[in-house]
Design a protein around this motif. Structure first.
Motif, PDB file in Angstrom:
ATOM      1  N   UNK A  65      -9.657   4.181  20.637  1.00 35.16           N
ATOM      2  CA  UNK A  65      -8.281   3.831  21.043  1.00 35.16           C
ATOM      3  C   UNK A  65      -7.605   3.325  19.780  1.00 35.16           C
ATOM      4  N   UNK A  66      -6.707   4.117  19.225  1.00 33.17           N
ATOM      5  CA  UNK A  66      -6.180   3.888  17.886  1.00 33.17           C
ATOM      6  C   UNK A  66      -5.492   2.535  17.705  1.00 33.17           C
ATOM      7  N   UNK A 103      -2.138   4.925   9.795  1.00 32.69           N
ATOM      8  CA  UNK A 103      -1.467   4.369  10.966  1.00 32.69           C
ATOM      9  C   UNK A 103      -2.400   3.772  11.996  1.00 32.69           C
ATOM     10  N   UNK A 104      -3.634   3.516  11.636  1.00 30.67           N
ATOM     11  CA  UNK A 104      -4.535   2.848  12.583  1.00 30.67           C
ATOM     12  C   UNK A 104      -5.615   2.103  11.806  1.00 30.67           C
ATOM     13  N   UNK A 105      -6.379   1.334  12.544  1.00 27.04           N
ATOM     14  CA  UNK A 105      -7.444   0.564  11.919  1.00 27.04           C
ATOM     15  C   UNK A 105      -8.562   1.471  11.422  1.00 27.04           C
ATOM     16  N   UNK A 118     -11.591   8.119   3.843  1.00 26.66           N
ATOM     17  CA  UNK A 118     -10.509   8.381   4.796  1.00 26.66           C
ATOM     18  C   UNK A 118      -9.372   9.129   4.124  1.00 26.66           C
ATOM     19  N   UNK A 119      -9.346   9.041   2.807  1.00 28.59           N
ATOM     20  CA  UNK A 119      -8.186   9.562   2.091  1.00 28.59           C
ATOM     21  C   UNK A 119      -8.665  10.407   0.910  1.00 28.59           C
ATOM     22  N   UNK A 125       0.843  -1.198   0.000  1.00 25.85           N
ATOM     23  CA  UNK A 125       0.000   0.000   0.000  1.00 25.85           C
ATOM     24  C   UNK A 125       0.880   1.251   0.000  1.00 25.85           C
ATOM     25  N   UNK A 126       1.874   1.277   0.904  1.00 25.95           N
ATOM     26  CA  UNK A 126       2.727   2.475   1.018  1.00 25.95           C
ATOM     27  C   UNK A 126       3.441   2.780  -0.283  1.00 25.95           C
ATOM     28  N   UNK A 127       3.958   1.712  -0.886  1.00 21.05           N
ATOM     29  CA  UNK A 127       4.760   1.916  -2.097  1.00 21.05           C
ATOM     30  C   UNK A 127       3.871   2.366  -3.266  1.00 21.05           C
ATOM     31  N   UNK A 128       2.657   1.816  -3.329  1.00 20.02           N
ATOM     32  CA  UNK A 128       1.735   2.230  -4.386  1.00 20.02           C
ATOM     33  C   UNK A 128       1.370   3.701  -4.214  1.00 20.02           C
ATOM     34  N   UNK A 129       1.032   4.040  -2.971  1.00 23.80           N
ATOM     35  CA  UNK A 129       0.626   5.428  -2.733  1.00 23.80           C
ATOM     36  C   UNK A 129       1.797   6.390  -2.886  1.00 23.80           C
TER      37      UNK A 129
END
Lengths: 189, 982
Positions: B896-897, B933-935, B972-973, B634-638
């Motif tokens: 609670x993250x 960074x959280x659910x 969310x994004x 996910x990180x690399x795609x984004x």
């Protein structure tokens, strides 16, 4: 672009298996184009098929073959045919577009179907294990074609010769289907 | 002495000795024997224990009707319990064992249940073991199950393979006895396609068991000659060892062919084949089953059906006893005595229930006229019989001839009800399934010449039905009718001891009387209360005796009492045969994506999506947990670029002058304004207004569209569209073809997607943001001329494209994309990362399009255009689907993250109990967002967007979790969509 030339691969490309009385071959390079007749344009399409490919329009459940034997038209449903062109692979589509022009709605199916040619005296006995269709020559003579289901696989079966069939099944599951047919053959030998 | 009970003759090959074991003891038989004939030849009368009372049981019949001689065959995983010794063909090395006892067969510890019989009548378990209630499941039932029953399953997977198949014929002849052979011969000579199926390994039926003569030769020889003639005909298929077990709709018959059961090894071939036979006409020549007479202790080993006794003597050269008594109500008892005497067997007496008969037994043999057997003597085998006058006659076998019941079973499989025939005191076929006729003993015709003539006539009629003239050469075989005096005497009222009706389920006369006494009147109820006829033999030898008892008790005739009907299968069929090859990986096809081979090389972990195998993630050697892989993808795609195989999404080619109109009718939103070269999201409703599927519609030409569907609904949507096209609007000029398999399609996503594609797409095609904006599409070429399609659509929320090439180039394209993307640190991502990114973006997928959600609930209510009609439009306006407080898709973040969200959790307001009434919705999808960074989660909650900011509880009682979650936007994004338009 040019540095990334794409080479074609097909499942079990050209695979051949010979059993006692049955031979099977994956036929990789036969192009398939879906040819649908526009409403009211059936006659124009028939003319175009005749002049471009020397093919007559088949009855539903039947097929016609060009004089040179390289083109076949399968009558699969009332207003839709599959045009098979030998040795052209995915180039077949361009040929058909050129030949039929606007007389038909065309969809390339060359990569959708994997073709398994099955021949030999024991074909029918092997196919009895999976094929619900009555393949007796009196009910399924040469050039007959139909859609059916074999072990959950959608299959188009075409009788090309006295003991010569072509089974078309989805490319993605071609390996599974090959296993089905091989199992059917092994089970009767 | 080896095989002490062998007598002369028989259709066995005494030159071929076969060794077998029974309960570990070694015996010998001959080729042509069944296990039962070989056991009798060796003097083994006791072969098993009964189902309920553990009574000693022997061989009762000589065919598939056998209720008593049930044995386990084979060993290890392949052991098969409850197999009839009478139909098991003997082979060298056969291992058989008796069943249902503790200790030894001879001294069964569970035989104590026989002493407790007075306390164990029919239905005892409905009345006893009622207290304490909790004990039933825990103690009583397991105990009863252990005490009763038959053979043991191995508990291991069946090591054999099975197959299925399809056969077609003009005339199916069911049964290869005299009627069947005559019918097959006549039909075969007429030239129609014939299948003759018989359950035995030797065709001929009673011709092999009797001393009949046909066409001036022995009946068995005639059967042999006829089979040879039939075998030589191309239009006839002889199927031995094949039981037609069911008659189904449209002339389809189920048949089980036992391919290797008579061999020591299957050699890798299917053990049995289950055939579906499509027959234009069927002639049922299933013969008749002899029945017993109900008298005291009639279940002891040595009490046998008279016809079976003749079969053992004539076909297998076996005398079932040294001194045989005959108890009969008809002329067949005399035939039995004569046949046995001819083989040198001593006949103790013929006890005829009739006062007179026109037939004679062997000279010097006493005939007891008006005789009654009231009981038998002996324990593990009879030693003698007791007559009503108190006289005892010593005998080690009692042959009982009670008349014949036509085998009407297959005539009942489509609710046909047999009718009572006084003339033969038996049920004969009633209404027949379409296309079926019945000939011979199955029709109630019980003498040979008439049986043969009837078989021929039935074939002539069937041949005419299929449009062919019968062959003039097909004259009926010549034979004589045998003596056939009979009576309807079935129950010895003066019986002493218990009188058995159903030997397999241990049902006695007393049980039937009890059922009647307790108010069960209908024959169907008595059957179920007593379990009579409910064993695997379906009461073939029991039912009519029980009906005689019922009728007598109720003061009715049997015709008035009626009968239960039969259901398939005629004889038991292994579940494995029904499953056929559908085991393990052969259960369904496996579909592989074009990038499968490449993905395997990349260490992909695959998951099933329908029949497809899709890469879930691509684990790197240093990654120890799937989340590490997915987060990285996910990180690399984004951050730069990612590639995912999306070939599995359904693609449907839609063409025609009316294509746009058609799409307007099947999609909730409109497509008239969609220009060529553009893609639009499409939402499809069901007729009931709920969401069916979603996807994209790309317009490639004025009259040419490509529709995409979800992977799961690819087939369902095409089927739906074909239904609309063919049935709802057949006048439209529109054509549909699946193109799912035609194109290998990859999503290329991320800020560097365009830069990457520029290295692939041929320079003639401008894919700049201006020339190829968001939602553009077009037909292009790639990599120096390969045909391709490009769609600028985004599921991930990034700048993204889907690029498609003919499937044969799919493998090459994924390799090219990864190579071209190397400079951008491109990553391949799987369905897990795809899922994470779509949840981050708030795109609905399968878990939101679950068939229960509406466009409004998905936040797409405005897409249901009111300017036009479409399927589902009207019903989507229902009040309940438009409530202000209805369920709406929103996002959820844990308060609670660090807590992990659970999909399937239900939402409850603070302080409310976890009850259905308090339920406010559910979490449909969750993911850990590496971007945030959280659910995060998507879910449906009452009131939806109006409650953003509120904290509710996500409760999952199944997994015992409860998490406070905040209601947030589902996006969310990048809620404004700047990335995908970039």
């Amino acid at each position: 672009m040019d540095e990334f030339r794409l080479a074609a691969t097909t499942p079990d490309d050209g695979a051949a298996r010979d059993f006692d009385g049955v031979a099977i071959r994956i036929r990789a390079n036969r192009g398939v184009v879906s040819v649908a007749a526009p409403r009211g344009g059936e006659a124009a399409l028939a003319d175009a098929l005749r002049s471009a490919f020397a093919l007559a329009v088949p009855e539903m459940g039947g097929s016609t073959v060009s004089a040179d034997g390289k083109a076949r038209l399968l009558g699969l449903q009332r207003d839709q045919f599959f045009l098979l062109i030998d040795d052209q692979g995915s180039e077949a589509f361009a040929l058909v577009v050129e030949g039929l022009g606007e007389t038909a709605y065309l969809t390339d199916q060359s990569d959708s179907w994997t073709m398994l040619a099955m021949s030999g005296a024991k074909c029918r006995t092997a196919l009895e294990r999976v094929c619900p269709i009555d393949l007796h020559p009196s009910t399924f003579p040469e050039r007959s074609v139909t859609r059916t289901v074999m072990e959950h696989f959608g299959v188009i079966i075409l009788r090309e010769g006295p003991e010569h069939y072509q089974l078309m099944s989805a490319t993605s599951s071609a390996r599974s289907f090959l296993h089905v047919i091989e199992t059917s053959i092994r089970n009767i030998l | 002495m080896n095989q002490p009970n062998r007598v002369s003759g028989g259709l066995i090959d005494t030159a071929r000795t076969l060794a077998f074991t029974f309960d570990g003891r070694r015996f010998q038989g001959y080729a042509g024997d069944t296990l039962a004939s070989a056991l009798l030849a060796n003097g083994q009368r006791l072969v098993g224990r009964s189902f309920k009372y553990h009574r000693p049981r022997g061989i009762f019949s000589a065919g598939s009707e056998e209720p008593s001689a049930l044995v386990e065959l084979g060993c290890g995983a392949g052991r098969e319990p409850n197999t009839r010794a009478t139909t098991a063909e003997l082979f060298d090395g056969l291992e058989a064992a008796s069943q249902n006892y503790r200790g030894s067969l001879k001294y069964d510890l569970m035989a104590v249940s026989d002493l407790l019989a007075p306390f164990l009548p029919a239905g005892f378990y409905y009345k006893t073991f009622m207290w304490p209630a909790g004990f039933w499941e825990k103690y009583y039932e397991p105990f009863i199950r252990r005490a009763a029953g038959l053979g043991r399953l191995s508990g291991a997977a069946d090591p054999d393979s099975y197959d299925k198949g399809f056969l077609h014929c003009d005339v199916l002849v069911i049964g290869g006895g005299p009627a069947g052979l005559a019918a097959a011969r006549a039909a075969g000579r007429a030239g129609v396609r014939v299948i003759l199926a018989d359950e035995d390994f030797l065709m001929g039926g009673r011709l092999n068991a009797e001393t009949y003569r046909v066409d001036d030769m022995a009946g068995s020889a005639w059967a042999d000659v006829t089979c040879a003639e039939l075998s030589a005909m191309d239009n006839v298929r002889l199927m031995r060892r094949t039981t037609v077990y069911g008659a189904f709709d449209h002339g389809i018959y189920g048949a089980l062919e036992r391919m290797t059961d008579h061999m020591a090894s299957s050699d890798g071939k299917p053990r049995q084949v289950l055939w579906r036979i499509h027959a234009k006409q069927a002639i049922l020549c299933a013969g008749a089953t002899e029945r017993s007479i109900a008298f005291g202790n009639n279940d002891r080993p040595g009490v046998m059906l008279a016809g079976a006794v003749r079969a053992y003597a004539n076909r297998w050269g076996v005398a079932p006893g040294r001194r045989v008594a005959v108890f009969t109500n008809n002329d067949e008892g005399f035939r039995t005595a004569n046949d046995l005497a001819a083989k040198g067997v001593e006949i103790a007496a013929i006890i005829d229930s009739r006062e007179r008969a026109d037939v004679a037994g062997p000279s010097g043999v006493e005939v007891v006229r008006g005789g009654r057997v009231v009981s038998t003597k002996g324990r593990a085998g009879i030693r003698g019989v007791v007559l009503s006058d108190g006289r005892q006659i010593s005998a080690d076998c009692l042959a009982v001839a009670g008349g014949c019941n036509p085998n009407v079973q297959l005539t009942c499989h489509q609710r046909g009800r047999p009718e009572w025939c006084d003339e033969i005191a038996a049920f004969v076929p009633g209404k027949l399934p379409a296309g079926m006729t019945v000939a011979g003993a199955a029709a109630g015709t019980l003498t040979l010449a008439r049986v043969l003539a009837e078989g021929s006539r039935a074939a002539d009629a069937a041949v005419r039905e299929v449009g062919i003239s019968p062959s003039p050469a097909a004259v009926a075989p010549r034979a004589e009718d045998e003596a056939a005096g009979r009576s309807a005497f079935l129950l010895v009222r003066e019986s002493r001891g218990r009188v058995w009706l159903d030997l397999q389920n241990d049902v006695t006369v007393k049980d039937v009387k009890l059922a009647l006494q307790e108010g069960f009147r209908s024959v169907e109820h008595v059957k179920r209360y007593t379990t009579l006829g409910m064993a695997t033999d379906q009461g073939k030898t029991a039912n009519v005796l029980a009906l005689a008892v019922m009728s007598e008790e109720a003061g009715k005739t049997i015709a008035e009492t009626g009968t239960t009907i039969f259901r398939p299968p005629y004889t038991p069929v292994a579940i494995g045969a029904f499953a056929g090859r559908s085991r393990g990986k052969a259960f369904h096809p496996t579909r592989l994506t074009p990038s499968h081979a490449w993905a395997e090389e990349q260490n992909a972990v695959f998951g099933e999506a329908g029949d497809w195998l899709r890469a879930r993630w691509f684990a790197r050697p240093d990654e120890t947990h799937w989340r590490e892989s997915v987060d990285r993808e996910v990180r690399q795609t984004r951050a730069s670029a990612g590639v995912c195989d999306v070939t599995t999404l359904g693609k449907i080619d839609v063409q025609g002058r009316d294509a746009v109109d058609f799409l307007n009718r099947v999609y909730a939103n409109g497509f008239v304004t969609l220009p060529v070269g553009k893609v639009r999201y499409g939402l499809m409703l069901r007729e009931d207004g709920f969401v069916f599927d979603d996807g994209t519609v790309a317009r490639l030409g004025e009259n040419h569209f490509v529709v995409t569907t979800t992977t799961a609904n690819a087939v369902a949507v095409l089927r739906h569209l074909e239904f609309c096209r063919q049935c709802l609007w057949p006048g439209m000029d529109v054509h549909l073809v699946s193109a799912t398999e035609q194109w290998a399609q990859y999503s290329v996503a991320g800020p560097n997607a365009r830069a990457l594609l520029r290295k692939i797409v041929d320079p003639a095609f401008d894919i700049s943001n201006q020339a190829f904006a968001y939602m553009a599409c077009g037909e292009i070429t790639v990599c120096g001329g390969t045909r391709a399609r490009l769609f600028r659509i985004s599921f991930s929320g990034e700048l993204a494209y889907e690029i498609a090439v003919p499937t044969r180039y799919g493998d090459a394209l994924i390799r090219a994309l990864m190579a071209a993307g190397e400079e951008f640190d491109v990553v391949a991502y799987g369905t897990e990362a795809l899922g994470v990114m779509r949840i981050e973006k708030g795109h609905p997928a399968g878990s939101e399009l679950n068939g229960q959600t509406s466009a409004r609930g998905l936040g797409m209510g405005r897409m249901v255009s009111k300017k036009k009609d479409c399927i589902g439009n009207v019903l989507s306006e229902r009040v309940e689907m438009n409530r202000e407080d209805g369920l709406v898709l929103v996002g959820f973040s844990p308060v609670e993250r660090e807590r992990t969200l659970v999909s399937g959790a239900h939402f409850l307001a603070q302080g409310r109990p976890a009850t259905t009434e308090a339920d406010e919705g559910w979490m449909s999808a969750v993911a850990f967002s590496p971007t945030l960074g959280h659910g995060i989660g998507l879910g449906f909650i009452k009131g939806g967007h109006k409650r953003i900011g509120e904290v509710v509880r996500a409760v999952d009682p199944l997994r015992a979790t409860e998490i406070d979650v905040e209601i947030v936007s589902p996006h969310f994004l990048d809620p404004e969509g700047e990335r995908l338009r970039g």
